[in-house]
Scaffold this active site. Structure first.
Site, PDB file in Angstrom:
ATOM      1  N   SER A   1     -19.362  32.304  85.196  1.00 45.72           N
ATOM      2  CA  SER A   1     -18.231  33.199  84.637  1.00 45.72           C
ATOM      3  C   SER A   1     -17.581  32.460  83.307  1.00 45.72           C
ATOM      4  O   SER A   1     -17.541  31.149  83.349  1.00 45.72           O
ATOM      5  CB  SER A   1     -17.098  33.429  85.624  1.00 45.72           C
ATOM      6  OG  SER A   1     -15.925  33.902  85.196  1.00 45.72           O
TER       7      SER A   1
ATOM      8  N   TYR B   1     -11.861  30.776  92.595  1.00 48.31           N
ATOM      9  CA  TYR B   1     -13.055  31.360  92.211  1.00 48.31           C
ATOM     10  C   TYR B   1     -13.947  30.655  91.103  1.00 48.31           C
ATOM     11  O   TYR B   1     -15.067  30.421  90.938  1.00 48.31           O
ATOM     12  CB  TYR B   1     -12.670  32.904  91.381  1.00 48.31           C
ATOM     13  CG  TYR B   1     -13.892  33.657  90.890  1.00 48.31           C
ATOM     14  CD1 TYR B   1     -14.591  34.449  91.528  1.00 48.31           C
ATOM     15  CD2 TYR B   1     -14.144  33.720  89.273  1.00 48.31           C
ATOM     16  CE1 TYR B   1     -15.723  35.158  90.950  1.00 48.31           C
ATOM     17  CE2 TYR B   1     -14.964  34.415  88.811  1.00 48.31           C
ATOM     18  CZ  TYR B   1     -15.807  34.892  89.658  1.00 48.31           C
ATOM     19  OH  TYR B   1     -17.003  35.944  88.828  1.00 48.31           O
TER      20      TYR B   1
END
Length: 254
Positions: free
Chosen positions: A146, A159
């Protein structure tokens, strides 16, 4: 599945980015095995769409956060491949499946942390470990990270930490599987408009304006911005790319 076609295994392929990747791979001439956690109906719709493109497809249930289920899952996939191709090998592994747990560090629960860890790090590590013997020589492994592993957005510390770990894991993986001609790379999307982010975009439209203003290409991302990159990494033209992090964020927070 026709033996002449290369075969991709895409986790979380029933929706969002995984669906888009699966469709792009099919358009590139590959057969696809996709996994779903609970929504078999949506998975079968993706299978049907791939079949209309002239490629073979199948969907199998898998909880990527449950390592104990991986051996049985891969045995099922291997049996399916053996029956349909005469070999238990596939060519491309795309570790896409993911979950979202948004909380600031002070509010993160151990349960949420563990769930993120199980799906985004432990699950990817051990599914890859167990899948490598079934990946054909000169195959491809693509892990999803990400943009949040590069820039910081409060609420995504846990995350993003898992995704950062995946980037390190992928470099080590590339070193170890390279002797078989297998490449391993990371694709790191920016903020993409999927059901993953739907709630935020619907309830806070100003977020879209902020993201667009913070992105060199002036808009938020859509799944079609990512699927083609994954498909490219599975081509012969990408054979010399390995251990790389490819961020596809439209130039977010440069």
């Amino acid at each position: 599945m026709a033996t002449k076609n290369k075969i991709a295994l895409v986790t979380g392929g029933s929706r969002g980015l995984g669906k888009n990747m699966s469709i792009h791979l099919a358009k590139s001439g590959h057969d696809v095995i996709l996994t779903y956690k609970s929504n078999q109906t949506e998975a079968e719709k993706v299978v049907a769409e791939i079949q209309t493109l002239g490629q073979k497809a199948a969907a199998f249930q898998l909880d990527t956060g449950n390592v104990k289920s991986f051996d049985a899952f891969l045995s099922t996939v291997a049996a399916h491949l053996e029956e349909n191709t005469g070999s238990n090998k596939f060519d491309f592994l795309v570790n896409n499946a993911g979950i979202d747990r948004n909380s600031k560090i002070a509010d993160t629960t151990e349960a949420d942390f563990d769930e993120l860890y199980d799906v985004h790090l432990k699950g990817v590590y051990f599914l890859t470990q167990k899948a490598v013997p079934f990946i054909a020589d000169n195959g491809r492994i693509i892990n999803l990270s990400s943009g949040l592993a590069r820039f910081a957005s409060p609420g995504y510390a846990a995350y993003a930490a898992m995704k950062g770990a995946i980037e390190v894991f992928t470099r080590y993986l590339a070193k170890e599987v390279g002797v078989r001609g297998i490449t391993a790379n990371v694709v790191a999307p920016g903020i993409i408009e999927t059901d993953f982010t739907k709630a935020v975009f619907e309830h806070a439209p100003q977020v879209i304006q902020h993201i667009s203003a913070s992105t060199a290409l002036g808009r938020t991302g859509v799944p079609d911005d990512i699927g083609g990159i994954v498909a490219f990494l599975c081509t012969e033209d990408a054979r010399w790319i390995t251990a790389q992090r490819i961020e596809a964020s439209g130039g977010m927070y440069l």
